[in-house]
Design a protein around this motif. Structure first.
Motif, PDB file in Angstrom:
ATOM      1  N   LYS A   1     -18.005 -18.676  -9.924  1.00 39.48           N
ATOM      2  CA  LYS A   1     -18.545 -18.675 -11.287  1.00 39.48           C
ATOM      3  C   LYS A   1     -17.617 -17.864 -12.171  1.00 39.48           C
TER       4      LYS A   1
ATOM      5  N   ASN B   1     -13.839 -13.977   7.939  1.00 38.67           N
ATOM      6  CA  ASN B   1     -13.851 -15.420   7.761  1.00 38.67           C
ATOM      7  C   ASN B   1     -13.721 -15.696   6.264  1.00 38.67           C
TER       8      ASN B   1
ATOM      9  N   LYS C   1     -15.685 -18.465   4.550  1.00 37.50           N
ATOM     10  CA  LYS C   1     -17.109 -18.218   4.308  1.00 37.50           C
ATOM     11  C   LYS C   1     -17.285 -17.247   3.138  1.00 37.50           C
ATOM     12  N   SER C   2     -16.486 -16.193   3.107  1.00 38.68           N
ATOM     13  CA  SER C   2     -16.616 -15.206   2.034  1.00 38.68           C
ATOM     14  C   SER C   2     -16.374 -15.853   0.678  1.00 38.68           C
TER      15      SER C   2
ATOM     16  N   ILE D   1     -12.053 -10.745  -0.050  1.00 39.58           N
ATOM     17  CA  ILE D   1     -12.240 -12.030   0.632  1.00 39.58           C
ATOM     18  C   ILE D   1     -11.113 -12.253   1.637  1.00 39.58           C
TER      19      ILE D   1
ATOM     20  N   TYR E   1     -19.302 -17.890  -0.255  1.00 44.56           N
ATOM     21  CA  TYR E   1     -20.419 -17.032  -0.657  1.00 44.56           C
ATOM     22  C   TYR E   1     -20.193 -16.441  -2.051  1.00 44.56           C
ATOM     23  N   TYR E   2     -19.008 -15.908  -2.244  1.00 41.30           N
ATOM     24  CA  TYR E   2     -18.757 -15.257  -3.523  1.00 41.30           C
ATOM     25  C   TYR E   2     -18.836 -16.257  -4.665  1.00 41.30           C
TER      26      TYR E   2
ATOM     27  N   CYS F   1     -20.336  -9.228  -8.483  1.00 38.74           N
ATOM     28  CA  CYS F   1     -20.883 -10.346  -7.715  1.00 38.74           C
ATOM     29  C   CYS F   1     -22.285 -10.673  -8.197  1.00 38.74           C
ATOM     30  N   SER F   2     -22.855 -11.765  -7.682  1.00 39.54           N
ATOM     31  CA  SER F   2     -24.129 -12.242  -8.223  1.00 39.54           C
ATOM     32  C   SER F   2     -25.317 -11.407  -7.754  1.00 39.54           C
TER      33      SER F   2
END
Lengths: 426, 426
Positions: B402, B391, B394-395, B386, B398-399, B411-412
């Protein structure tokens, strides 16, 4: 008979006829290329798709959209919404890559609702089933994998990604001096590699490839031979393991053609911009011109959050050198399961890549589209420009409706200093 | 003395020393290339930029961000916000292309607040002034244009885009059999062409090029010789007018070097993907290796609303073949004056293009960045991934956070089926 079998017998199927008309490729040539394995028609013989989709030499570049639940997000509803977006924004195929929820039901629903060919990676379902049954996918029995292949084919899946090139021998190339920065980055490839290592046995998709071919033949499922050893970093690209796997896939493709099974080859991944050409040419040589289906390629490793752009660069270049089929990549790549908006942005980026390469391939409808847009632009006809754009709703929103502007046929960037307007009326 | 003059005298300026260090290019080679016109340092001698910026052979690819008001949106405040975004997201230079509001004040404020080199297109201010004074820019006097050049240089502008190649002779190539779909699409080029036609006289920037050089020399303003006849459609690319103008620009570059003025050459525009290489090589040949500054190129005409992606494809390819400087293109291209969000997205797309080509150019810090990202990816270290992304905000969003995911270092998208995790712990 499968499409390739019909083609070998010089018989024109209605699919071939429709594709010849739509793509503007002479029917005899199309048929010859199907016979030689250079073009595939993606359709399970239990399905009758409203619009046939073919991939390969001389055809427009196609794009695939991945759908599929994850363990944390097993909602079928959301994946069906993604399917709708895929259709709306111009995907050519979809793949159901689900690993969460009721996999069988999700697959069936996607197949039912999709007017586009549907692909899967059967090892996912086999692994998830084994996980649920035995507590670990490593305990999967090979017969369970073949049962899944049979079931999915019977359910109407149009193409299978099978990582049959992840062999003991090819895996051995990943160790020692050849060690990579990111190892194996293919989910299917990693599942198989782990299973093979634990159970100390060869990849069943490779070892029993004739059984795979029998199933594929009966349903005319196209095999998409997966690149389980694709690079996950530009520093791992075009290495021994990747190239050895590609060679194996070329050999398997020959066997598939021998049994009248259609086949595509999957490609990377992360590749430096100047090495993409070599990759495409190598695939075409080692796999005798089999359609090349690339995932990206991403031209840099650092674009997380914007990998749809990195992938559009690589995809456009790959397809301009002859790749036939692009798997979309979304802004969420490397970070999360994509949202609906991510899917939309991924599709559009991928379509730009495919379309730019179609201009190089001199695909007539693609050239015509640009010509019409340029004519509208030369006439400062924004209504037509908006209509011809990839997402007219966005273009309309951007252009806005300020009366003065549309009346004067300029946009808010240059206003009265619009270069085209000045050239018209100096 | 200008930087090129110092270099010709084998004198190392502090700018050269700093650039040599930062870019890892040997000082002697850097100095030689500046002397030969292959590298320029963008800095008016009245300015002292906090970070020097050089463009050309062997250096990392730079990106420019266009700012500037339009008649409908004359807000200086918004343009200063765009400047902030340009700095934040990694632009190397900005250009003030304002045509609305108090142009002089806007320019001065941008120069004052910008730690990056600032470029302008002086014909805009001259035209707008004439419009306001006489009711039409066609009534501009050539002396007013030279006054603007002098004023802007004295105010500290670091580089000028001058469409000096829009000559009577080159314009004549646009008519008859050579008619284009989109004519002239350069705002500056169209203003000059209209003025020339109306006043039946040669382009003053061409005719009195020595006067231009005198001003540029006094302030060490780098000339960016504009491609007023660049193609606005892939069907117009690489035509006679474009190539003839490029030849003229090459001749003007020689004259500039003769008078110790630094110079860059601007390039297209809309170009089919497979014709970009030819364009770059032609520029390098006709202009004796002068730095090439391209606007795009856009590889298709149909990507309105997403032209930052079309431009990233073309820019990455152009720079991989030797283009040195990319002008960003935003999603609003062809539709409206860009919003702040458009500017951000345009910058990031352009940086991806520049960076991917820097990997091909084997620029060391670029390679190192990808290597660090890949190592973090191989270790499933999302925090570092990240941090290293374009950016991070933003990362990070997004990540997500959780707990389960970051605890398990997946990651999801794949969850427990993360390929890299499987390869680690089969």
């Amino acid at each position: 008979m499968t499409q390739i079998e019909l083609a070998k017998n010089k018989k024109y199927s209605r699919e071939m006829k429709a594709i010849s008309r739509r793509e503007g490729l002479n029917l005899r040539i199309l048929c010859e290329r199907i016979a030689r394995g250079r073009i595939v028609i993606l359709q399970n013989n239990k399905r009758r798709l409203p619009k046939f989709c073919a991939v390969g030499e001389g055809l427009s570049t196609k794009i695939n959209v991945n759908l599929g639940t994850s363990s944390g997000n097993p909602s079928l509803k959301r994946e069906l919404e993604k399917l709708k977006i895929a259709i709306q924004y111009g995907a050519d195929t979809v793949m159901d890559l689900s690993i969460g929820g009721d996999l069988k039901r999700i697959r069936k629903e996607i197949i039912e609702y999709s007017p586009l060919p549907v692909g899967t990676v059967p090892i996912y379902e086999a692994a998830v089933n084994a996980e649920r049954k035995y507590g670990s996918f490593l305990k999967m029995h090979k017969e369970e994998l073949f049962d899944i292949l049979e079931q999915q084919a019977a359910d109407g899946v149009d193409f299978f990604t099978l990582h049959a090139g992840v062999t003991m021998k090819n895996l051995s190339l990943l160790s020692g001096n050849n060690k990579r920065l990111t190892g194996i980055v293919s989910r299917g490839g990693a599942i198989l590699a782990s299973w093979m290592k634990k159970n100390k046995c060869e990849n069943p998709l490779f070892k029993y490839f004739d059984r795979v071919l029998d199933i594929a033949y009966r349903y005319d499922v196209t095999l998409s031979l997966g690149d389980g050893l694709r690079p996950g970093s530009i520093f791992d690209a075009n290495d021994r393991a990747q190239n050895a796997e590609l060679k194996t896939l070329g050999e398997l493709a020959k066997r598939a053609w021998g049994k009248c099974v259609q086949v595509m080859i999957e490609g990377p991944g992360h590749v430096r911009l100047d090495k993409i050409r070599q990759n495409v040419l190598l695939e075409k040589r080692l796999c005798q011109g089999a359609p090349f289906y690339v995932l990206g390629p991403l031209v840099t490793d650092i674009a997380s959050g914007y990998d749809h752009i990195s992938s559009a660069i690589g995809g456009a270049i790959a397809a301009s050198y002859g790749a036939d089929f692009l798997c979309f990549v979304t802004p969420s790549e490397h970070l999360r399961l994509p949202s609906l908006e991510d899917v939309k942005n991924g599709i559009i980026a991928s379509r730009i890549a495919a379309h730019s390469s179609d201009l190089v391939k001199e695909i007539k409808p693609a050239l015509q589209w640009d010509r019409e847009m340029s004519i509208a632009r030369g006439k400062r006809d924004w209504n037509t420009q908006i209509k011809l754009s990839l997402n007219p709703q966005k273009s309309m929103h951007y252009y806005g409706k300020k009366k003065g502007l549309s009346h004067k046929k300029v946009c808010s960037m240059c206003g009265e200093y619009c270069a085209i307007k000045l050239s018209d009326n100096p």
